[in-house]
Design a protein around this motif. Structure first.
Motif, PDB file in Angstrom:
ATOM      1  N   ASN A 303     -12.719 -55.978  18.122  1.00  0.00           N
ATOM      2  CA  ASN A 303     -11.640 -55.761  19.088  1.00  0.00           C
ATOM      3  C   ASN A 303     -12.216 -55.280  20.418  1.00  0.00           C
ATOM      4  O   ASN A 303     -12.711 -54.159  20.523  1.00  0.00           O
ATOM      5  CB  ASN A 303     -10.650 -54.732  18.538  1.00  0.00           C
ATOM      6  CG  ASN A 303      -9.963 -55.226  17.273  1.00  0.00           C
ATOM      7  OD1 ASN A 303      -9.053 -56.043  17.334  1.00  0.00           O
ATOM      8  ND2 ASN A 303     -10.415 -54.751  16.124  1.00  0.00           N
ATOM      9  N   TYR A 305     -10.825 -54.853  23.701  1.00  0.00           N
ATOM     10  CA  TYR A 305     -10.031 -53.798  24.360  1.00  0.00           C
ATOM     11  C   TYR A 305      -8.803 -53.539  23.490  1.00  0.00           C
ATOM     12  O   TYR A 305      -7.711 -54.039  23.769  1.00  0.00           O
ATOM     13  CB  TYR A 305      -9.620 -54.211  25.771  1.00  0.00           C
ATOM     14  CG  TYR A 305     -10.798 -54.418  26.697  1.00  0.00           C
ATOM     15  CD1 TYR A 305     -11.602 -53.346  27.071  1.00  0.00           C
ATOM     16  CD2 TYR A 305     -11.107 -55.689  27.184  1.00  0.00           C
ATOM     17  CE1 TYR A 305     -12.685 -53.533  27.911  1.00  0.00           C
ATOM     18  CE2 TYR A 305     -12.195 -55.882  28.020  1.00  0.00           C
ATOM     19  CZ  TYR A 305     -12.989 -54.795  28.373  1.00  0.00           C
ATOM     20  OH  TYR A 305     -14.074 -54.973  29.193  1.00  0.00           O
ATOM     21  N   THR A 307      -5.434 -52.332  21.654  1.00  0.00           N
ATOM     22  CA  THR A 307      -4.198 -51.642  22.017  1.00  0.00           C
ATOM     23  C   THR A 307      -4.007 -50.439  21.104  1.00  0.00           C
ATOM     24  O   THR A 307      -4.761 -50.224  20.147  1.00  0.00           O
ATOM     25  CB  THR A 307      -3.003 -52.583  21.859  1.00  0.00           C
ATOM     26  OG1 THR A 307      -2.854 -52.897  20.457  1.00  0.00           O
ATOM     27  CG2 THR A 307      -3.206 -53.862  22.648  1.00  0.00           C
ATOM     28  N   LEU A 308      -2.958 -49.665  21.366  1.00  0.00           N
ATOM     29  CA  LEU A 308      -2.661 -48.518  20.516  1.00  0.00           C
ATOM     30  C   LEU A 308      -2.357 -48.975  19.087  1.00  0.00           C
ATOM     31  O   LEU A 308      -2.835 -48.364  18.124  1.00  0.00           O
ATOM     32  CB  LEU A 308      -1.480 -47.732  21.088  1.00  0.00           C
ATOM     33  CG  LEU A 308      -1.047 -46.498  20.282  1.00  0.00           C
ATOM     34  CD1 LEU A 308      -2.188 -45.486  20.193  1.00  0.00           C
ATOM     35  CD2 LEU A 308       0.192 -45.864  20.916  1.00  0.00           C
ATOM     36  N   ASP A 309      -1.588 -50.072  18.960  1.00  0.00           N
ATOM     37  CA  ASP A 309      -1.315 -50.600  17.617  1.00  0.00           C
ATOM     38  C   ASP A 309      -2.606 -51.027  16.924  1.00  0.00           C
ATOM     39  O   ASP A 309      -2.797 -50.794  15.730  1.00  0.00           O
ATOM     40  CB  ASP A 309      -0.355 -51.789  17.700  1.00  0.00           C
ATOM     41  CG  ASP A 309       1.094 -51.351  17.866  1.00  0.00           C
ATOM     42  OD1 ASP A 309       1.380 -50.168  17.597  1.00  0.00           O
ATOM     43  OD2 ASP A 309       1.919 -52.195  18.265  1.00  0.00           O
ATOM     44  N   ASP A 310      -3.486 -51.678  17.677  1.00  0.00           N
ATOM     45  CA  ASP A 310      -4.784 -52.066  17.111  1.00  0.00           C
ATOM     46  C   ASP A 310      -5.552 -50.844  16.623  1.00  0.00           C
ATOM     47  O   ASP A 310      -6.125 -50.845  15.530  1.00  0.00           O
ATOM     48  CB  ASP A 310      -5.634 -52.800  18.156  1.00  0.00           C
ATOM     49  CG  ASP A 310      -5.040 -54.130  18.597  1.00  0.00           C
ATOM     50  OD1 ASP A 310      -4.225 -54.702  17.843  1.00  0.00           O
ATOM     51  OD2 ASP A 310      -5.410 -54.587  19.698  1.00  0.00           O
ATOM     52  N   LYS A 311      -5.551 -49.796  17.437  1.00  0.00           N
ATOM     53  CA  LYS A 311      -6.322 -48.596  17.094  1.00  0.00           C
ATOM     54  C   LYS A 311      -5.770 -47.918  15.843  1.00  0.00           C
ATOM     55  O   LYS A 311      -6.516 -47.317  15.068  1.00  0.00           O
ATOM     56  CB  LYS A 311      -6.350 -47.617  18.274  1.00  0.00           C
ATOM     57  CG  LYS A 311      -7.237 -48.096  19.416  1.00  0.00           C
ATOM     58  CD  LYS A 311      -7.331 -47.072  20.536  1.00  0.00           C
ATOM     59  CE  LYS A 311      -8.259 -47.554  21.648  1.00  0.00           C
ATOM     60  NZ  LYS A 311      -8.378 -46.574  22.752  1.00  0.00           N
ATOM     61  N   LYS A 346      -6.870 -43.854  30.021  1.00  0.00           N
ATOM     62  CA  LYS A 346      -6.027 -44.402  28.966  1.00  0.00           C
ATOM     63  C   LYS A 346      -6.474 -43.941  27.571  1.00  0.00           C
ATOM     64  O   LYS A 346      -5.634 -43.700  26.697  1.00  0.00           O
ATOM     65  CB  LYS A 346      -6.026 -45.926  29.032  1.00  0.00           C
ATOM     66  CG  LYS A 346      -5.178 -46.603  27.966  1.00  0.00           C
ATOM     67  CD  LYS A 346      -5.207 -48.107  28.105  1.00  0.00           C
ATOM     68  CE  LYS A 346      -4.347 -48.769  27.025  1.00  0.00           C
ATOM     69  NZ  LYS A 346      -4.857 -48.529  25.668  1.00  0.00           N
ATOM     70  N   SER A 347      -7.797 -43.827  27.348  1.00  0.00           N
ATOM     71  CA  SER A 347      -8.268 -43.461  26.007  1.00  0.00           C
ATOM     72  C   SER A 347      -7.796 -42.069  25.593  1.00  0.00           C
ATOM     73  O   SER A 347      -7.613 -41.801  24.405  1.00  0.00           O
ATOM     74  CB  SER A 347      -9.792 -43.529  25.935  1.00  0.00           C
ATOM     75  OG  SER A 347     -10.397 -42.679  26.897  1.00  0.00           O
ATOM     76  N   ASP A 350      -4.228 -42.631  24.340  1.00  0.00           N
ATOM     77  CA  ASP A 350      -4.282 -43.233  23.005  1.00  0.00           C
ATOM     78  C   ASP A 350      -4.657 -42.194  21.957  1.00  0.00           C
ATOM     79  O   ASP A 350      -4.093 -42.172  20.856  1.00  0.00           O
ATOM     80  CB  ASP A 350      -5.305 -44.373  22.985  1.00  0.00           C
ATOM     81  CG  ASP A 350      -4.812 -45.619  23.703  1.00  0.00           C
ATOM     82  OD1 ASP A 350      -3.624 -45.669  24.053  1.00  0.00           O
ATOM     83  OD2 ASP A 350      -5.630 -46.543  23.897  1.00  0.00           O
ATOM     84  N   ASP A 403     -13.359 -48.663  23.362  1.00  0.00           N
ATOM     85  CA  ASP A 403     -13.402 -50.121  23.364  1.00  0.00           C
ATOM     86  C   ASP A 403     -14.728 -50.585  22.781  1.00  0.00           C
ATOM     87  O   ASP A 403     -15.605 -49.779  22.463  1.00  0.00           O
ATOM     88  CB  ASP A 403     -13.197 -50.680  24.783  1.00  0.00           C
ATOM     89  CG  ASP A 403     -14.175 -50.094  25.791  1.00  0.00           C
ATOM     90  OD1 ASP A 403     -15.376 -49.958  25.462  1.00  0.00           O
ATOM     91  OD2 ASP A 403     -13.745 -49.754  26.912  1.00  0.00           O
TER      92      ASP A 403
END
Length: 464
Positions: A303, A305, A307-311, A346-347, A350, A403
């Protein structure tokens, strides 16, 4: 700077004495074994030592002899002394934690050749003589005064120790049938065969048969015991391996000599791939000798970059991997450049959201905290200095990076600057996928296969 000064032959008199005191540690034993090459299990293997005559780990006998040499070379007579002879008798073992006092005493001077005879004795904290003997030296005739040399700090690193522990954890488990995708070079083919010899996998070699056999000849490997599924090229090898996994013919995939993107293109194929409801993610399971536990970095290969859902899925995948490797409640550090939440980074947002998701049961099985800078995640002292109160700081098992770029650089820095061994695996698909690199060493490849085996058997409830 502290210095050392000798006593010349003319300055020595019978009865002159010097001593030093030292408490034996396991590091002393390891260092002596490294320098001498003496790896007698009596000194290094606690389980073996329990059945030996002393029933515990003891120092090498000549470790005490080295302490005598220290006194002779630095104090009496000191710099310029030449050893001419040494006799020793050993009376009691020196055990871990024993405090030893080593003394030398001048008993005789011989004018010819300026020889000096010294009585040598070592006693423990109970006053017992553990070693006695006689040293013969040629004493210096000129006064020498030198600064004491500052020795470098010695740090003992056991590379790959945790991978060996993972391999030991697989004892008693049935090896997993593994599609080795496009193993057309010696490194990838040898890695698969070594894993088979360790009973971690049953390899199915998938790829162009002439190239696989050419690699086998180059590596001097007999392929007669292994199944080979011939395909035209690497794309076809990836597709065939994925198809075998979908049909339940193999339990895991292992990357050979093809690019990760090429393999993953077949894995993520919408209709013919290995997708599940969970987002796929990559984890580096790292054995960093300077860190007191296995270190998981995610995501550093799939992955780019997230997303929050991905994380959320990235974190959950890593937690479940940690469970399979025996970590009951892994501690998860959500990394950023700072420890406070900032709308500009942003991180950090998140990280705060992921921690709240864990509070609400959207992520389970681990303890999360973040944002944390890397130093606070690995060092309790750094966290304390910054006033961070956290159940994860300084004790993290899993490191969730912002990321792919950050994760990949972090893992490579540990590998090339911190003597770490790095094993990669993809999670969230129907089967585990072992991602190897051409630069991977044999132990890292074996570690990857052990991880896949433990993960596969954990999902089925199999016990070693």
């Amino acid at each position: 700077m502290d210095g050392i000064v000798n006593r010349t032959f003319d300055e020595l008199n019978p009865g002159d004495t010097a001593s030093l005191v030292h408490t034996l540690t396991y590091k002393d034993i390891e260092l002596f074994a490294i320098v001498s090459g003496d790896i007698n299990p009596t000194h290094l293997d606690e389980a073996f030592a329990k059945s030996d005559m002393f029933h515990k780990v003891v120092a090498h006998g000549m470790w005490g002899g080295a302490l005598i040499s220290t006194v002779l070379g630095t104090q009496l007579p000191g710099p310029g002394t030449i050893y001419a002879g040494q006799s020793l008798d050993f009376h009691h073992p020196v055990c871990l934690g024993d405090t030893i006092t080593v003394s030398v005493t001048v008993v005789e001077k011989v004018e010819e050749n300026h020889r000096v005879v010294l009585d040598c004795q070592a006693t423990n904290q109970r006053g017992e003589a553990v070693m006695t003997g006689t040293a013969k030296v040629i004493a210096p005739t000129e006064k020498i005064s030198r600064p004491r040399v500052i020795l470098p700090e010695v740090e003992l690193l056991q590379r790959g120790r945790r991978y060996r522990q993972l391999i030991e954890m697989t004892q008693g488990l049935e090896p997993i049938r593994t599609a080795v995708v496009h193993p057309v070079d010696s490194a990838s083919l040898l890695g698969a065969i070594e894993a088979a010899r360790e009973k971690l996998i049953v390899p199915v070699l998938v790829g162009p048969e002439p190239k696989i056999r050419a690699a086998a000849r180059q590596a001097q490997i007999d392929l007669s015991a292994y199944e080979l599924v011939a395909t035209e090229h690497s794309d076809a090898a990836a597709a065939a391996s994925v198809s075998m996994a979908r049909a339940g013919k193999v339990e895991t995939l292992m990357k050979g000599a093809l690019h990760t993107d090429e393999l993953m293109h077949a894995v993520v194929n919408g209709e013919q791939g290995l997708r599940t409801a969970r987002r796929m993610s990559h984890v580096f399971v790292i054995d960093a000798p300077g860190y007191p536990r296995p270190l998981f970095i995610t995501d550093a290969a799939i992955n780019v970059y997230p997303t929050l859902d991905d994380k959320r899925d990235i974190v959950q995948n890593a937690i479940e991997l940690a469970h399979a490797l025996g970590i009951a409640v892994p501690k998860v550090a959500i990394l950023s450049a700072v420890e406070t939440v900032s709308p500009k980074i942003k991180s950090t947002l998140d990280a705060a959201a992921l921690c709240k998701m864990a509070d609400r049961g959207q992520i389970t099985g681990g303890i999360l905290d973040g944002p944390l800078a890397f130093d606070n995640a690995v060092s309790e002292e750094a966290a304390k200095t910054k006033g961070i109160v956290s159940p994860v700081a300084g004790q993290a098992d899993i490191f969730v990076v912002p990321d792919l770029e950050a994760g990949n650089m972090l893992a490579k820095q540990l590998e090339y600057l911190a003597e770490a061994e790095v094993a990669g695996i993809v999670l969230g698909a129907r089967v585990p996928i072992v991602l190897t690199s051409r630069a991977d060493k044999t132990l890292a490849r074996l570690g990857s296969c052990a991880i896949a085996l433990l993960l596969a058997r954990h999902s089925t409830g199999a016990q070693p």
